[in-house]
Every structure is written in C-alpha cells, then in structure tokens.
Enzyme design. Structure first.
Site, PDB file in Angstrom:
ATOM      1  N   CYS A 189      -7.194  -6.108   4.628  1.00  0.00           N
ATOM      2  CA  CYS A 189      -5.859  -5.969   4.043  1.00  0.00           C
ATOM      3  C   CYS A 189      -4.837  -6.719   4.897  1.00  0.00           C
ATOM      4  CB  CYS A 189      -5.510  -4.482   3.957  1.00  0.00           C
ATOM      5  SG  CYS A 189      -3.840  -4.157   3.374  1.00  0.00           S
ATOM      6  N   CYS A 244      -1.484  -4.968   5.371  1.00  0.00           N
ATOM      7  CA  CYS A 244      -1.531  -3.883   6.358  1.00  0.00           C
ATOM      8  C   CYS A 244      -1.544  -4.430   7.789  1.00  0.00           C
ATOM      9  CB  CYS A 244      -2.800  -3.044   6.182  1.00  0.00           C
ATOM     10  SG  CYS A 244      -3.138  -2.566   4.496  1.00  0.00           S
ATOM     11  N   ASP A 245      -2.343  -5.461   8.027  1.00  0.00           N
ATOM     12  CA  ASP A 245      -2.696  -5.798   9.412  1.00  0.00           C
ATOM     13  C   ASP A 245      -2.165  -7.140   9.946  1.00  0.00           C
ATOM     14  OD1 ASP A 245      -4.095  -3.441   9.419  1.00  0.00           O
ATOM     15  OD2 ASP A 245      -6.027  -4.347   8.949  1.00  0.00           O
TER      16      ASP A 245
HETATM   17  C1  LIG Z   1      -9.326  -1.033   6.097  1.00  0.00           C
HETATM   18  C2  LIG Z   1      -8.082  -0.622   5.365  1.00  0.00           C
HETATM   19  C3  LIG Z   1      -6.884  -0.556   6.074  1.00  0.00           C
HETATM   20  C4  LIG Z   1      -5.718  -0.188   5.405  1.00  0.00           C
HETATM   21  N1  LIG Z   1      -4.553  -0.142   6.117  1.00  0.00           N
HETATM   22  C5  LIG Z   1      -3.413   0.230   5.494  1.00  0.00           C
HETATM   23  C6  LIG Z   1      -2.172   0.290   6.222  1.00  0.00           C
HETATM   24  O1  LIG Z   1      -2.119   0.013   7.434  1.00  0.00           O
HETATM   25  N2  LIG Z   1      -1.064   0.657   5.530  1.00  0.00           N
HETATM   26  C7  LIG Z   1      -1.079   0.950   4.187  1.00  0.00           C
HETATM   27  O2  LIG Z   1      -0.035   1.296   3.622  1.00  0.00           O
HETATM   28  N3  LIG Z   1      -2.238   0.890   3.475  1.00  0.00           N
HETATM   29  C8  LIG Z   1      -3.395   0.544   4.094  1.00  0.00           C
HETATM   30  N4  LIG Z   1      -4.562   0.458   3.365  1.00  0.00           N
HETATM   31  C9  LIG Z   1      -4.524   0.795   1.927  1.00  0.00           C
HETATM   32  C10 LIG Z   1      -4.460   2.316   1.724  1.00  0.00           C
HETATM   33  O3  LIG Z   1      -5.428   2.958   2.541  1.00  0.00           O
HETATM   34  C11 LIG Z   1      -4.683   2.662   0.252  1.00  0.00           C
HETATM   35  O4  LIG Z   1      -3.748   1.963  -0.546  1.00  0.00           O
HETATM   36  C12 LIG Z   1      -4.519   4.165   0.011  1.00  0.00           C
HETATM   37  O5  LIG Z   1      -5.398   4.925   0.826  1.00  0.00           O
HETATM   38  C13 LIG Z   1      -4.783   4.499  -1.452  1.00  0.00           C
HETATM   39  O6  LIG Z   1      -4.692   5.889  -1.627  1.00  0.00           O
HETATM   40  P1  LIG Z   1      -5.421   6.617  -2.854  1.00  0.00           P
HETATM   41  O7  LIG Z   1      -5.093   8.056  -2.677  1.00  0.00           O
HETATM   42  O8  LIG Z   1      -5.094   5.947  -4.101  1.00  0.00           O
HETATM   43  O9  LIG Z   1      -6.982   6.364  -2.654  1.00  0.00           O
HETATM   44  P2  LIG Z   1      -8.000   6.588  -1.450  1.00  0.00           P
HETATM   45  O10 LIG Z   1      -7.334   6.553  -0.142  1.00  0.00           O
HETATM   46  O11 LIG Z   1      -9.078   5.604  -1.725  1.00  0.00           O
HETATM   47  O12 LIG Z   1      -8.549   8.080  -1.687  1.00  0.00           O
HETATM   48  C14 LIG Z   1      -9.340   8.392  -2.791  1.00  0.00           C
HETATM   49  C15 LIG Z   1     -10.130   9.662  -2.497  1.00  0.00           C
HETATM   50  O13 LIG Z   1     -10.845  10.034  -3.673  1.00  0.00           O
HETATM   51  C16 LIG Z   1     -12.128  10.513  -3.305  1.00  0.00           C
HETATM   52  N5  LIG Z   1     -13.067  10.342  -4.412  1.00  0.00           N
HETATM   53  C17 LIG Z   1     -13.476   9.179  -4.979  1.00  0.00           C
HETATM   54  N6  LIG Z   1     -14.396   9.415  -5.935  1.00  0.00           N
HETATM   55  C18 LIG Z   1     -14.568  10.756  -5.993  1.00  0.00           C
HETATM   56  C19 LIG Z   1     -15.407  11.597  -6.773  1.00  0.00           C
HETATM   57  N7  LIG Z   1     -16.253  11.122  -7.679  1.00  0.00           N
HETATM   58  N8  LIG Z   1     -15.351  12.931  -6.551  1.00  0.00           N
HETATM   59  C20 LIG Z   1     -14.493  13.455  -5.606  1.00  0.00           C
HETATM   60  N9  LIG Z   1     -13.695  12.688  -4.842  1.00  0.00           N
HETATM   61  C21 LIG Z   1     -13.723  11.354  -5.025  1.00  0.00           C
HETATM   62  C22 LIG Z   1     -12.508   9.642  -2.100  1.00  0.00           C
HETATM   63  O14 LIG Z   1     -13.494  10.282  -1.307  1.00  0.00           O
HETATM   64  C23 LIG Z   1     -11.159   9.482  -1.396  1.00  0.00           C
HETATM   65  O15 LIG Z   1     -10.965  10.462  -0.401  1.00  0.00           O
HETATM   66  C24 LIG Z   1      -5.755   0.114   4.012  1.00  0.00           C
HETATM   67  C25 LIG Z   1      -6.963   0.045   3.312  1.00  0.00           C
HETATM   68  C26 LIG Z   1      -8.119  -0.312   3.985  1.00  0.00           C
HETATM   69  C27 LIG Z   1      -9.418  -0.364   3.229  1.00  0.00           C
END
Ligand SMILES: Cc1cc2nc3c(=O)[nH]c(=O)nc-3n(C[C@H](O)[C@H](O)[C@H](O)COP(=O)(O)OP(=O)(O)OC[C@H]3O[C@@H](n4cnc5c(N)ncnc54)[C@H](O)[C@@H]3O)c2cc1C
Length: 309
Positions: free
Chosen positions: A136, A139-140
């Site tokens: 990302c 992010c980084d």
């Molecule tokens: C390496 C990396 C670094 C990042 N760094 C940053 C940063 O510095 N700053 C920033 O703003 N953003 C950052 N991001 C992006 C950020 O993490 C995401 O945009 C954010 O976490 C999205 O949130 P979400 O709740 O939509 O999904 P997610 O964080 O993906 O959470 C989804 C959850 O749903 C659960 N889930 C999925 N399928 C199922 C199922 N079938 N049954 C039950 N549970 C399920 C998963 O286990 C997970 O816990 C980064 C992403 C990555 C990959």
C-alpha cells in the site's frame, strides 16, 4: 411468522465492522458482530500506522486494533468468533450460515469482510512484510524518503503509485513481467517522463532478499531465464486486491468484479443490507474511510430497522 435472532448482524470485525458495532451498541440495537479471526482485520497485520488521526506519534497496527476492540467492548458489543460460510440476503429475514452449520438470522446485515492484497508468494516476502515489503503506497510511501525502492506490477494502480512514490524515494524501479505496461497511455507517459522511475522489463521478482529488513530482490528474465539481483530498501507489491466475498451471495448484490456497490448511505442493492470498508467498490481503501463508512452503514441500518416498525 419466523422471528429473527437479532435486529442486526455485522459480518467482519475490521475497522469498518468494529465502528459499525460501536455505533450499533451505543444505539442499543440487538446486534452481534461475527469475526473469524482476531478482531482488527488487516490493521492487526500492519506494522505501523502513521495516518490515522488521534495518534500524533503514530501507533502500531496491533495497538490500534486493540483500541478499536476495547472501545467496542466498553459498549458491550456482542461478538462471536465464527466463520460465515454462506448467506441468503433476499427475504425480509436475512439468513447467515456459519461454517459449523449453525444458522443465524437478522432483519438487517452490515457486510464488512474486507479485502486482501494479492501477494507474489515468493521466498522472503512473508518474512519481510512490514520490514520493507509493502502492499500500500498510500499507507507507507513516506517511510521510504531518500531510499531506492521497487514496484512489482504494471497496471494503472502500480504505475500511479510508482509516480506517487517518487515524491519520497530517490529511485523507483518498476519491475514488469512483459515489455509493455497494462496501464492507460496517459499514466504511462507520465511515468516515462519521470526521471526517478526506471523500468525493468520482462522480469519477475523470485525472492526478496534481506535478513531483518529488505536489502534487495532476486529477478528472473522472463525471456532468457537469466537471474540477477537488484539492491534496494523497499518493495511495493502492487498486483491487485481481492475482495473477501467467498461467502457472499453475489447474485443478490450489485457488484463490480466482486466488490459490493453501495449508495452514499452505504446501502447495497438489497433492502436491509449495508456494506462498508474494503469490500465496497471504491477508489480509496484506508482505515479512516473504512471506519467512517462503518458509522454511516450503521445509521442506515437504524433507519431501515425503524422503517419496519
Ligand atoms: C499491509 C497493509 C498495510 C496497511 N496500512 C495502512 C495504513 O497504514 N493506514 C491505513 O489507513 N490503511 C492501511 N491499510 C489498509 C487498511 O488496513 C484497510 O483499508 C482496512 O483494514 C479495511 O477495513 P475493513 O474493516 O473494511 O476490512 P478488514 O480490515 O479487511 O477486516 C475485515 C474482517 O472481516 C473478517 N472476515 C472476512 N471474511 C469473514 C468470514 N467469512 N467470516 C467472518 N469474518 C470474516 C476478517 O477476518 C477481517 O478481520 C493497510 C493494508 C495492508 C494490507
């Protein structure tokens, strides 16, 4: 008449789901959040977060995820550790089937299962994630000020991010498996005109090198098979992102290549179903907008539940 187990079920406990949960629990809804792993989602696997407001010194992803969870617990948000296997979202009673066979029902659902970046699946990648391997640029990028780095990828996102990275890095090598890019012409021209970007054509990364931090990559020429190494301090793997939609009934939800379409209240095409965070069809995938969308989705769920009375 069948009675639903809950007013609201939230699927996924990342920033979007936990924020929706905080709003729902504070609004005294009968809600349960379903999460298959550790709450916090992708944030749990993020080394350091520098761009989430309220933490002037930055915060580790683990600590931020713990704070999200602690805040949800303060409002007694009910959570269930379980994997959702399938759903039927079509009728007035929404059915959520868990991997162990149990079926939960609710009147409204907020879908927040997130997404995951595609990985190269090569030696060294997992070990050096967050230590020079990133997925990302938004992010980084600022962590790589003055450093020599590379981008693996050749699509629009990869090339746009490579251009963005030149604001910080001293040199950005774009490693691409073919001898031409998939990115649109206008983006390509910008990249070709940028003297901090160097193209490494017909090449794939076969190994990330380094002990505690990234020190370089091993490359293989896709035409000749010849191997070389490239010294650098960071590798951005920008080869696409996949929605966690395996359990979603995509035939019941308008979607864009598997990412769920929503309106500005985070309502999907299915009455009573909201979506928020990375699972949505959108441009920017960050913690801050995932949390914001989670709040909006919960308010839409409350409005929907109110309309049923
Ligand atoms: C390496 C990396 C670094 C990042 N760094 C940053 C940063 O510095 N700053 C920033 O703003 N953003 C950052 N991001 C992006 C950020 O993490 C995401 O945009 C954010 O976490 C999205 O949130 P979400 O709740 O939509 O999904 P997610 O964080 O993906 O959470 C989804 C959850 O749903 C659960 N889930 C999925 N399928 C199922 C199922 N079938 N049954 C039950 N549970 C399920 C998963 O286990 C997970 O816990 C980064 C992403 C990555 C990959």
């Amino acid at each position: 008449m069948t009675v639903a187990n809950h007013q609201l079920i939230i699927v996924g406990g990342g920033p979007a789901g936990l924020t929706a949960g905080i709003y729902a629990a504070r609004a005294m809804l009968d809600v349960v959040l379903l999460e298959k792993g550790a709450a916090g989602g992708q944030v749990m696997n993020t080394d350091w977060v520098d761009n989430y407001p309220g933490f002037p010194e930055g915060i580790s992803g683990f600590d931020l995820a713990e704070k999200f969870t602690a805040q949800a617990q303060r409002f007694n948000l009910a959570t269930k550790l379980c994997e959702v296997a399938s759903m039927d979202l079509s009728g007035p009673i929404k059915k959520i089937v868990l991997a162990d066979g149990e079926t939960l029902t609710s009147l409204a659902v907020i879908l927040t299962p997130g997404a995951r970046p595609n990985e190269l699946n090569i030696p060294g990648e997992k070990e050096l994630k967050g230590k020079g391997v990133s997925y990302c640029a938004t992010c980084d990028a600022p962590f790589y000020r003055g450093m020599e780095i590379a981008v693996a990828g050749g699509g629009n996102t990869a090339i746009q991010e490579a251009i963005h990275l030149t604001k910080f890095a001293s040199k950005v090598s774009v490693i691409h498996r073919r001898d031409e890019l998939r990115a649109t012409k206008i983006i390509q021209e910008k990249a070709f005109a940028n003297d901090k970007i160097e193209f490494v054509w017909n090449s794939i990364v076969t190994e990330v090198l380094g002990d505690k931090e990234v020190e370089g990559v091993r490359l293989k020429d896709t035409k000749t098979g010849a191997e070389t190494t490239l010294a650098l301090q960071g590798l951005f793997v920008l080869i696409g992102i996949r929605p966690n939609n395996e359990m979603l009934p995509l035939d019941q939800l308008d979607n864009d290549n598997g990412f769920i379409k929503t309106d500005k209240k985070m309502r999907t095409s299915q009455p009573g179903i909201m979506a928020a965070g990375d699972i949505c069809s959108k441009e920017v995938r960050q913690i801050v907008n995932a949390a914001g969308e989670g709040a909006v989705a919960c308010l839409a769920a409350e409005e929907y539940l109110g309309s049923l009375k």
